[in-house]
Design a protein around this motif. Structure first.
Motif, PDB file in Angstrom:
ATOM      1  N   MET A 111      45.804  -1.089  -1.408  1.00 52.29           N
ATOM      2  CA  MET A 111      44.649  -1.139  -0.520  1.00 52.29           C
ATOM      3  C   MET A 111      43.942   0.205  -0.506  1.00 52.29           C
ATOM      4  N   LYS A 112      42.644   0.145  -0.237  1.00 54.08           N
ATOM      5  CA  LYS A 112      41.859   1.332   0.008  1.00 54.08           C
ATOM      6  C   LYS A 112      41.423   1.278   1.468  1.00 54.08           C
ATOM      7  N   LEU A 113      42.007   2.161   2.267  1.00 52.29           N
ATOM      8  CA  LEU A 113      41.759   2.199   3.695  1.00 52.29           C
ATOM      9  C   LEU A 113      40.864   3.378   4.034  1.00 52.29           C
ATOM     10  N   LEU A 114      40.040   3.227   5.043  1.00 53.63           N
ATOM     11  CA  LEU A 114      39.126   4.291   5.438  1.00 53.63           C
ATOM     12  C   LEU A 114      38.791   4.171   6.911  1.00 53.63           C
ATOM     13  N   ARG A 115      38.084   5.177   7.423  1.00 52.79           N
ATOM     14  CA  ARG A 115      37.642   5.190   8.814  1.00 52.79           C
ATOM     15  C   ARG A 115      36.131   5.409   8.801  1.00 52.79           C
ATOM     16  N   VAL A 116      35.421   4.547   9.531  1.00 59.83           N
ATOM     17  CA  VAL A 116      33.965   4.512   9.414  1.00 59.83           C
ATOM     18  C   VAL A 116      33.328   4.588  10.807  1.00 59.83           C
ATOM     19  N   GLY A 117      32.288   5.425  10.918  1.00 59.55           N
ATOM     20  CA  GLY A 117      31.549   5.522  12.164  1.00 59.55           C
ATOM     21  C   GLY A 117      31.272   6.962  12.539  1.00 59.55           C
ATOM     22  N   VAL A 118      30.606   7.157  13.666  1.00 56.33           N
ATOM     23  CA  VAL A 118      30.284   8.501  14.115  1.00 56.33           C
ATOM     24  C   VAL A 118      31.566   9.246  14.454  1.00 56.33           C
ATOM     25  N   ARG A 119      31.509  10.569  14.342  1.00 57.92           N
ATOM     26  CA  ARG A 119      32.695  11.387  14.575  1.00 57.92           C
ATOM     27  C   ARG A 119      33.288  11.116  15.960  1.00 57.92           C
ATOM     28  N   GLY A 120      34.577  10.873  15.981  1.00 56.33           N
ATOM     29  CA  GLY A 120      35.283  10.615  17.225  1.00 56.33           C
ATOM     30  C   GLY A 120      35.302   9.161  17.643  1.00 56.33           C
ATOM     31  N   LYS A 121      34.516   8.317  16.956  1.00 53.38           N
ATOM     32  CA  LYS A 121      34.481   6.893  17.285  1.00 53.38           C
ATOM     33  C   LYS A 121      34.609   6.034  16.029  1.00 53.38           C
ATOM     34  N   LEU A 160      38.452  -1.667   2.011  1.00 55.29           N
ATOM     35  CA  LEU A 160      37.573  -2.244   0.999  1.00 55.29           C
ATOM     36  C   LEU A 160      38.138  -3.588   0.555  1.00 55.29           C
ATOM     37  N   ASP A 161      37.296  -4.624   0.514  1.00 51.45           N
ATOM     38  CA  ASP A 161      37.751  -5.899  -0.028  1.00 51.45           C
ATOM     39  C   ASP A 161      37.629  -5.877  -1.553  1.00 51.45           C
ATOM     40  N   LYS A 162      37.956  -6.977  -2.200  1.00 54.48           N
ATOM     41  CA  LYS A 162      37.990  -7.000  -3.666  1.00 54.48           C
ATOM     42  C   LYS A 162      36.616  -6.818  -4.293  1.00 54.48           C
ATOM     43  N   ASN A 163      35.559  -6.998  -3.488  1.00 61.17           N
ATOM     44  CA  ASN A 163      34.195  -6.804  -3.979  1.00 61.17           C
ATOM     45  C   ASN A 163      33.632  -5.436  -3.601  1.00 61.17           C
ATOM     46  N   GLY A 164      34.480  -4.581  -3.023  1.00 58.86           N
ATOM     47  CA  GLY A 164      34.047  -3.255  -2.643  1.00 58.86           C
ATOM     48  C   GLY A 164      33.295  -3.187  -1.337  1.00 58.86           C
ATOM     49  N   LYS A 165      33.287  -4.284  -0.570  1.00 58.22           N
ATOM     50  CA  LYS A 165      32.633  -4.278   0.737  1.00 58.22           C
ATOM     51  C   LYS A 165      33.591  -3.723   1.790  1.00 58.22           C
ATOM     52  N   ILE A 166      33.023  -3.004   2.763  1.00 58.37           N
ATOM     53  CA  ILE A 166      33.831  -2.394   3.825  1.00 58.37           C
ATOM     54  C   ILE A 166      34.056  -3.426   4.925  1.00 58.37           C
ATOM     55  N   ARG A 167      35.321  -3.650   5.259  1.00 58.84           N
ATOM     56  CA  ARG A 167      35.680  -4.644   6.273  1.00 58.84           C
ATOM     57  C   ARG A 167      36.346  -3.982   7.472  1.00 58.84           C
ATOM     58  N   ASP A 168      35.939  -4.393   8.655  1.00 60.15           N
ATOM     59  CA  ASP A 168      36.388  -3.820   9.921  1.00 60.15           C
ATOM     60  C   ASP A 168      37.806  -4.302  10.251  1.00 60.15           C
ATOM     61  N   LEU A 169      38.755  -3.351  10.386  1.00 64.00           N
ATOM     62  CA  LEU A 169      40.148  -3.688  10.700  1.00 64.00           C
ATOM     63  C   LEU A 169      40.490  -3.508  12.177  1.00 64.00           C
ATOM     64  N   SER A 170      39.494  -3.183  13.001  1.00 67.02           N
ATOM     65  CA  SER A 170      39.803  -2.803  14.381  1.00 67.02           C
ATOM     66  C   SER A 170      40.377  -3.943  15.217  1.00 67.02           C
ATOM     67  N   SER A 171      40.274  -5.190  14.753  1.00 63.40           N
ATOM     68  CA  SER A 171      40.911  -6.291  15.470  1.00 63.40           C
ATOM     69  C   SER A 171      42.411  -6.368  15.159  1.00 63.40           C
ATOM     70  N   HIS A 172      42.865  -5.574  14.203  1.00 58.16           N
ATOM     71  CA  HIS A 172      44.273  -5.605  13.795  1.00 58.16           C
ATOM     72  C   HIS A 172      45.005  -4.295  14.066  1.00 58.16           C
ATOM     73  N   ILE A 173      44.322  -3.155  13.935  1.00 56.18           N
ATOM     74  CA  ILE A 173      44.919  -1.858  14.259  1.00 56.18           C
ATOM     75  C   ILE A 173      43.872  -1.008  14.975  1.00 56.18           C
ATOM     76  N   ILE A 174      44.357  -0.107  15.817  1.00 53.24           N
ATOM     77  CA  ILE A 174      43.443   0.726  16.608  1.00 53.24           C
ATOM     78  C   ILE A 174      42.824   1.817  15.758  1.00 53.24           C
ATOM     79  N   ASP A 175      43.631   2.424  14.877  1.00 53.26           N
ATOM     80  CA  ASP A 175      43.157   3.566  14.105  1.00 53.26           C
ATOM     81  C   ASP A 175      44.105   3.776  12.934  1.00 53.26           C
TER      82      ASP A 175
END
Length: 280
Positions: free
Chosen positions: A1-11, A17-32
């Motif tokens: 997996m390619k994991l990342l953190r996205v958004g303004v600093r501190g939030k 990344l999904d198999k097509n390179g799109k960024i998918r929000d994981l916040s419903s599964h982990i906090i950070d």
């Protein structure tokens, strides 16, 4: 997996990344992505998710540091023989170990601040190791089982502070913004051979560093084992592993960063960073 953190600093939101390179929000599964969640249990959980069913995040959003508040940010110095030579130093017989303050951690594309007191600000493209479970006094053959993945690091270094101000290197390595990491935490199953990755770094479009991890004096597994003899490595800890030749200190004449300079660095399969140097 390619994991990342996205958004303004501190939030920032945790994402993948999904198999097509799109960024998918994981916040419903982990906090950070932090020392509580950067572990093998989390990865197993996330691997069972259909990423394409999750909300998409625009790729125009800021990408933050790929780990938030790691317990330790360790570093290895002079780990490429040709970089040791350009620095005028002997290749070490054991790893040179120093710390970077965790407060130096920065997003991969965030600005790098040059202090008004800085005279010799330098760049270093490096491979970062991310620990996935506690490692204490382990053998080299056990090391891989404690590594969760890898990331791209720019070990930004103020050479006057590092080498001429006496004391430990940490002073020249720890100013705010001197630790860009990411964009991704790439799990180790995504890397076929960690000891054969190309690294590069450009300043203002001019190639400065070119190297390969096969030139490391101490490979990643040795480094993890070695460090575990002196301290317990914990989930979420980052170890940056040294830089190939081409740093500004090694140029003749020497070249250092100034406000307005643009830095681009990359490592095979780990993505790239694009930063700008700005006055503090």
């Amino acid at each position: 997996m390619k994991l990342l953190r996205v958004g303004v600093r501190g939030k920032e939101k945790p994402a993948a990344l999904d198999k097509n390179g799109k960024i998918r929000d994981l916040s419903s599964h982990i906090i950070d992505l932090n020392s509580d969640t950067v572990n093998f249990e989390t990865i197993k959980k996330l691997e069972s998710i259909d990423l394409e069913s999750l909300p998409e995040i625009s790729n125009s959003e800021r990408i933050g540091a790929c780990i938030n508040k790691p317990g330790k940010f360790l570093a290895i110095g002079l780990n490429y023989s040709d970089h040791a030579a350009e620095s005028g130093m002997d290749a070490p017989s054991e790893p040179i170990v120093f710390m970077k303050a965790t407060s130096s951690i920065n997003g991969p594309n965030d600005n790098i601040e040059i202090s008004k007191d800085s005279k010799e600000l330098d760049w270093e493209v490096e491979l970062g190791i991310i620990i996935g479970k506690d490692a204490k006094n382990i053998d080299e053959k056990e090391a891989e089982s404690h590594i969760l993945g890898y990331c791209l690091v720019n070990d930004v270094s103020e050479r006057e502070w590092q080498l001429k101000k006496m004391g430990q290197w940490v002073k020249g390595k720890s100013h705010d913004t001197y630790g860009p990491i990411g964009p991704y935490l790439v799990t180790k199953n995504e890397i076929s051979n960690i000891n054969s990755l190309n690294l590069s770094l450009d300043v203002n479009g001019q190639r400065m560093q070119t190297g390969n991890t096969d030139k490391m004096i101490f490979n990643v597994f040795f480094i993890v084992s070695y460090l575990s003899k002196f301290m317990t490595l914990q989930a979420g800890d980052i170890i940056t592993t040294g830089t190939p030749p081409g740093v500004g200190m090694g140029k003749k004449p020497q070249v250092y960063l100034k406000a307005g300079d643009a830095i681009r660095l990359s490592i095979d399969n780990l993505g790239e960073q694009n930063s700008k140097v700005v006055a503090e």
